[in-house]
Motif scaffolding. Sequence first.
Motif, PDB file in Angstrom:
ATOM      1  N   GLN A   1      32.656  30.726  47.995  1.00 42.38           N
ATOM      2  CA  GLN A   1      33.017  31.956  48.005  1.00 42.38           C
ATOM      3  C   GLN A   1      33.545  32.439  46.950  1.00 42.38           C
ATOM      4  OE1 GLN A   1      35.320  31.748  51.391  1.00 42.38           O
ATOM      5  NE2 GLN A   1      34.037  33.198  52.739  1.00 42.38           N
ATOM      6  N   ILE A   2      34.347  32.119  46.320  1.00 45.59           N
ATOM      7  CA  ILE A   2      34.866  32.207  44.930  1.00 45.59           C
ATOM      8  C   ILE A   2      33.717  32.679  43.832  1.00 45.59           C
ATOM      9  CG2 ILE A   2      36.262  31.649  42.867  1.00 45.59           C
ATOM     10  CD1 ILE A   2      38.278  30.409  45.091  1.00 45.59           C
ATOM     11  N   SER A   3      32.805  31.518  43.814  1.00 43.06           N
ATOM     12  CA  SER A   3      31.581  31.696  42.701  1.00 43.06           C
ATOM     13  C   SER A   3      30.844  33.015  43.250  1.00 43.06           C
ATOM     14  CB  SER A   3      30.879  30.491  43.034  1.00 43.06           C
ATOM     15  OG  SER A   3      31.493  29.294  42.550  1.00 43.06           O
ATOM     16  N   GLU A   4      30.740  33.112  44.538  1.00 45.91           N
ATOM     17  CA  GLU A   4      29.886  34.579  44.981  1.00 45.91           C
ATOM     18  C   GLU A   4      30.510  35.680  44.527  1.00 45.91           C
ATOM     19  OE1 GLU A   4      28.601  36.311  49.359  1.00 45.91           O
ATOM     20  OE2 GLU A   4      29.059  33.938  49.082  1.00 45.91           O
ATOM     21  N   LEU A   5      32.088  35.778  44.490  1.00 52.63           N
ATOM     22  CA  LEU A   5      32.891  36.886  44.412  1.00 52.63           C
ATOM     23  C   LEU A   5      32.815  37.235  43.067  1.00 52.63           C
ATOM     24  CD1 LEU A   5      36.257  37.857  45.732  1.00 52.63           C
ATOM     25  CD2 LEU A   5      36.046  37.666  43.245  1.00 52.63           C
TER      26      LEU A   5
ATOM     27  N   TYR B   1      30.969  40.511  40.975  1.00 51.67           N
ATOM     28  CA  TYR B   1      31.969  41.379  40.205  1.00 51.67           C
ATOM     29  C   TYR B   1      31.215  41.294  38.791  1.00 51.67           C
ATOM     30  CZ  TYR B   1      35.909  43.313  37.317  1.00 51.67           C
ATOM     31  OH  TYR B   1      36.337  43.964  36.641  1.00 51.67           O
ATOM     32  N   GLN B   2      30.307  40.152  38.210  1.00 51.62           N
ATOM     33  CA  GLN B   2      30.055  40.426  36.963  1.00 51.62           C
ATOM     34  C   GLN B   2      28.452  41.032  37.118  1.00 51.62           C
ATOM     35  OE1 GLN B   2      30.195  36.277  36.305  1.00 51.62           O
ATOM     36  NE2 GLN B   2      31.476  36.175  34.913  1.00 51.62           N
TER      37      GLN B   2
ATOM     38  N   VAL C   1      36.039  45.860  42.433  1.00 52.07           N
ATOM     39  CA  VAL C   1      37.120  45.112  43.103  1.00 52.07           C
ATOM     40  C   VAL C   1      37.535  45.540  44.730  1.00 52.07           C
ATOM     41  CG1 VAL C   1      39.471  44.279  42.924  1.00 52.07           C
ATOM     42  CG2 VAL C   1      38.119  44.448  40.686  1.00 52.07           C
ATOM     43  N   TYR C   2      37.269  46.921  44.775  1.00 48.37           N
ATOM     44  CA  TYR C   2      37.400  47.247  46.181  1.00 48.37           C
ATOM     45  C   TYR C   2      36.374  47.101  47.105  1.00 48.37           C
ATOM     46  CZ  TYR C   2      41.251  50.042  44.054  1.00 48.37           C
ATOM     47  OH  TYR C   2      42.400  50.516  43.277  1.00 48.37           O
ATOM     48  N   ASP C   3      35.178  46.971  46.576  1.00 45.50           N
ATOM     49  CA  ASP C   3      34.002  46.495  47.342  1.00 45.50           C
ATOM     50  C   ASP C   3      34.202  45.034  47.748  1.00 45.50           C
ATOM     51  OD1 ASP C   3      32.823  49.145  47.121  1.00 45.50           O
ATOM     52  OD2 ASP C   3      31.434  48.619  45.370  1.00 45.50           O
ATOM     53  N   LEU C   4      34.678  44.375  46.737  1.00 47.58           N
ATOM     54  CA  LEU C   4      34.599  42.855  47.079  1.00 47.58           C
ATOM     55  C   LEU C   4      35.826  42.367  48.099  1.00 47.58           C
ATOM     56  CD1 LEU C   4      34.017  41.552  43.702  1.00 47.58           C
ATOM     57  CD2 LEU C   4      32.388  41.457  45.471  1.00 47.58           C
ATOM     58  N   ALA C   5      36.646  43.258  47.933  1.00 46.52           N
ATOM     59  CA  ALA C   5      38.046  43.185  48.777  1.00 46.52           C
ATOM     60  C   ALA C   5      37.615  43.417  50.229  1.00 46.52           C
ATOM     61  CB  ALA C   5      39.248  43.952  48.556  1.00 46.52           C
TER      62      ALA C   5
ATOM     63  N   THR D   1      44.141  40.263  45.476  1.00 44.58           N
ATOM     64  CA  THR D   1      43.686  38.818  45.826  1.00 44.58           C
ATOM     65  C   THR D   1      42.647  38.683  45.033  1.00 44.58           C
ATOM     66  OG1 THR D   1      44.859  38.794  47.695  1.00 44.58           O
ATOM     67  CG2 THR D   1      43.116  37.178  47.303  1.00 44.58           C
ATOM     68  N   VAL D   2      41.885  39.854  45.011  1.00 43.02           N
ATOM     69  CA  VAL D   2      40.454  39.906  44.241  1.00 43.02           C
ATOM     70  C   VAL D   2      40.791  39.589  42.655  1.00 43.02           C
ATOM     71  CG1 VAL D   2      38.291  41.177  43.583  1.00 43.02           C
ATOM     72  CG2 VAL D   2      39.061  41.063  45.694  1.00 43.02           C
TER      73      VAL D   2
END
Length: 144
Positions: free
Chosen positions: A50-54, A58-59, A64-68, A77-78
């Motif tokens: 999930q961290i890799s996906e996040l 982002y890249q 950041v808001y969408d990912l949160a 946290t993001v």
Amino acid sequence: MDLPGSHYNTNVQVRKLEALAKRLPAAGTQPAATPKRRKPRRAKQLSDEQISELTAAYQAGSTVYDLAERFKISRKTVSSILHRTGVQIRGRLTAEQVDKAVQLYVSGQSLARIANKLGTTANTVRTRLFERGVRTRDRHGRER
């Protein structure tokens, strides 16, 4: 000698006490159960996948808001995950970019034009210039 005062006629106090007594539970009844409190929740832990996906999202341009919202975690946290994984945060300027911004500003370019070249906002450029001690110009080009 006892002067008449607020305690001289106790009828008012007696009526208030009687009304209060009526609201009390009857003798021998069980007291009402106290409401259950929620236990504090533990922060959600993302897996390595999930961290890799996040970070990839982002890249690729997600905010950041969408990912949160997508991962059901807070915006902070993001940001923390992105910092921890070494991802360059958009809008932030590296030391080299700030050097370039100083050169461009001193040569007469506007904050907006510099921000456009560096992929950030004019306010970010102004803040970094201020941190470097660069005196900014007003809207008419005069130094402040």
